[in-house]
Design an enzyme around this catalytic site. Structure first.
Site, PDB file in Angstrom:
ATOM      1  N   HIS A 174      49.085  28.868 -21.051  1.00 30.23           N
ATOM      2  CA  HIS A 174      50.454  28.352 -20.927  1.00 30.23           C
ATOM      3  C   HIS A 174      50.581  27.217 -19.915  1.00 30.23           C
ATOM      4  O   HIS A 174      51.587  26.495 -19.934  1.00 30.23           O
ATOM      5  CB  HIS A 174      51.418  29.469 -20.516  1.00 30.23           C
ATOM      6  N   ALA A 175      49.619  27.066 -19.013  1.00 27.93           N
ATOM      7  CA  ALA A 175      49.747  26.075 -17.941  1.00 27.93           C
ATOM      8  C   ALA A 175      49.838  24.666 -18.514  1.00 27.93           C
ATOM      9  O   ALA A 175      49.122  24.308 -19.442  1.00 27.93           O
ATOM     10  CB  ALA A 175      48.569  26.186 -16.978  1.00 27.93           C
TER      11      ALA A 175
END
EC number: 3.5.1.98
Length: 521
Positions: free
Chosen positions: A139-140
């Site tokens: 998700h980063a």
């Protein structure tokens, strides 16, 4: 596609990874990686593979994707100085789902270092399969933490693979959409991203069937939006034909598989109904293509099932059958009452009808027909590897070495770390309101106390069993901590490829909504 079963497997693990603690009640528990490691040690799987301690990724390595300012922030922020960074915490989305905890930056370094080192190992043809269960933090974003993820080790690993491989395929079987990886490569035809995920009022709110990439990357983002209750048979019925068609059309030179275990039945934040065997079939199927293969972790919040899953998938990578009866291990009591490797599905309803899945499959096949077969790519001069294995800084370890008492004393486990009463697992309450399983972020959202573990439990880590920090019976070379990449040249020299996602976290429908910039990919 041939089925050559035995392959050289490298496995990356640092014994410190289990010490990091997101905070009381937080579903993300890095200790699950230590539980996995301990279980595969006691199954004897460590004898079948090379085991390496990853180097800590440097700031220069991280800024191959992430912004300089964001990485500086991660290096600087600590629980005791958070008040000085209020504006930056809001800007970089740090503080709630992604808390500040002791050792945050070092945790990111280990996660990223394992995936980068694994990619280098594959590039050098020193292994056919590399595993980093401490990675998979999908998700980063370029300048934003998201969904318990701070540094996107997957993007960094793919950038390393692109130095030697014209096309890289990314497959994501986490229950959440792999938005950070998709966004990073949304405008390139050198990386195809394929994500199977729950969609609809579910974090991160992206991954619509109509999100297909933009510019040169149009049709190179493949999203399979699924509903609650996805079971083994239904998953296989859509995974196998879609990945088969992707392989035939895209013809990747290397594959990265994110093995998020929150798609398993009974997950604290998940809503699928997969068994460990059903999840592992994805690994088995991808492995049959005999391509350089990087396996990473990801989500997974019923941690006893996470360790079951990743241990089993390590055995699949090794082509070794392991018993369903769990061997005695340091966490044996947490696998009760059955003490078995495999788990049974629940009786939840599968809301994915065969008609719905067929409709998705046909739409995706139409999109894939728009692609040229094996797009041509001009390969430029190959930049230096991120890791130089032959430097004098090698961290040599022996698998059978016992760690000193001082290292044992550092290993602490917070109280209730494994307790089902803290929302975890089958039968526990599932109050997920403050966490990503229930949050839906706006699709075009722009980036705008010490949690240290404090007490030892009766389940103290027994380092005598941790024999896996080296190769079997001989010394194993860990990756060098010094990066040979020059950050001043990072935009031009990453094999002609640098992921330049915009700092927004959303995904748009159709072309152009990602904000990803193309830079020689």
């Amino acid at each position: 596609m041939q089925s050559h079963s035995k392959k050289r497997v490298c496995y990356y693990y640092d014994s410190d990874i289990g010490n990091y603690y997101y905070g009381q009640g937080h579903p993300m528990k890095p200790h699950r990686i230590r539980m996995t490691h301990n279980l595969l040690l006691n199954y004897g799987l460590y004898r079948k593979m090379e085991i390496y301690r990853p180097h800590k990724a440097t700031a220069d390595e991280m800024t191959k994707f992430h912004s300089d300012e964001y990485v500086r922030f991660l290096r600087s922020i600590r629980p005791d100085n958070m008040s000085e960074y209020n504006k930056q915490m809001q800007r970089f989305n740090v503080g709630e789902d992604c808390p500040v905890f002791d050792g945050l930056y070092e945790f990111c370094q280990l996660s990223a270092g394992g995936s980068v080192a694994a990619a280098v190992k594959l590039n050098k043809q020193a292994s056919e399969i590399c595993i980093n269960w401490g990675g998979g933090l999908h998700h980063a974003k370029k300048s934003e933490a998201s969904g318990f993820c701070y540094v996107n080790d997957i993007v960094l690993g793919i950038l390393e693979l692109l130095k030697y491989h014209q096309r890289v395929l990314y497959i994501d079987i986490d229950v959440h959409h792999g938005d950070g990886v998709e966004e990073a490569f949304y405008t390139t035809d050198r990386v195809m991203t394929v994500s199977f995920h729950k969609y609809g009022e579910y974090f991160p709110g992206t991954g619509d069937l109509r999100d297909i990439g933009a510019g040169k990357g149009k049709y190179y983002a493949v999203n399979i939006p699924l509903r609650d209750g996805m079971d083994d048979d239904a998953y296989e019925s859509i995974f196998v034909p879609i990945i088969s068609k992707v392989m035939e059309t895209f013809q990747p030179a290397a594959v990265v598989l994110q093995c998020g275990a929150d798609s398993l039945t009974g997950d604290r934040l998940g809503c699928f109904n997969l068994t460990v065997k059903g999840h592992g079939k994805c690994v088995e199927f991808v492995k049959k293509y005999n391509l350089p293969f990087l396996m990473v972790g990801g989500g997974g919040y019923t941690i006893r099932n996470v360790s079951r899953c990743w241990t089993y998938e390590t055995s699949v990578a090794l082509a070794v059958e392991i018993a369903n009866e769990l061997p005695y291990n340091d966490y044996f009591e947490y696998f009760g009452p059955d003490f078995k490797l495999h788990i049974s599905p629940s009786n939840m309803t599968n809301q994915n009808t065969s008609e719905y899945l067929e409709k998705i499959k046909n739409r995706l096949f139409e999109n894939l027909r728009m692609l040229p077969h094996a797009p041509g790519v001009q390969i430029q001069a190959i930049p230096e590897d991120a890791i130089n294995d032959e430097s004098d800084d090698e961290d040599k370890v022996d698998k059978d070495d016992r760690l000193p008492q001082s290292d044992k004393d550092k290993r602490i486990v917070p109280e209730n770390e494994y307790s089902d009463s803290e929302d975890e697992g089958e039968g526990g309450r599932r109050d997920n309101r403050s966490y990503k399983g229930q949050r839906k972020r706006p699709r075009l959202d722009k980036d705008t106390n010490s949690n240290k573990a404090s007490s030892e439990t009766s389940s103290e880590i027994k380092d005598e069993k941790e024999k896996g920090d080296g190769a079997d019976g001989e010394e194993s070379t860990a990756s060098n901590t010094n990066s040979n990449n020059n950050s001043n040249n990072k935009s031009d020299n990453d094999a002609g490829a640098t992921a330049n996602a915009g700092s927004g976290s959303g995904s748009g429908s159709g072309a152009g909504a990602k904000g990803a910039k193309e830079n020689n990919i």
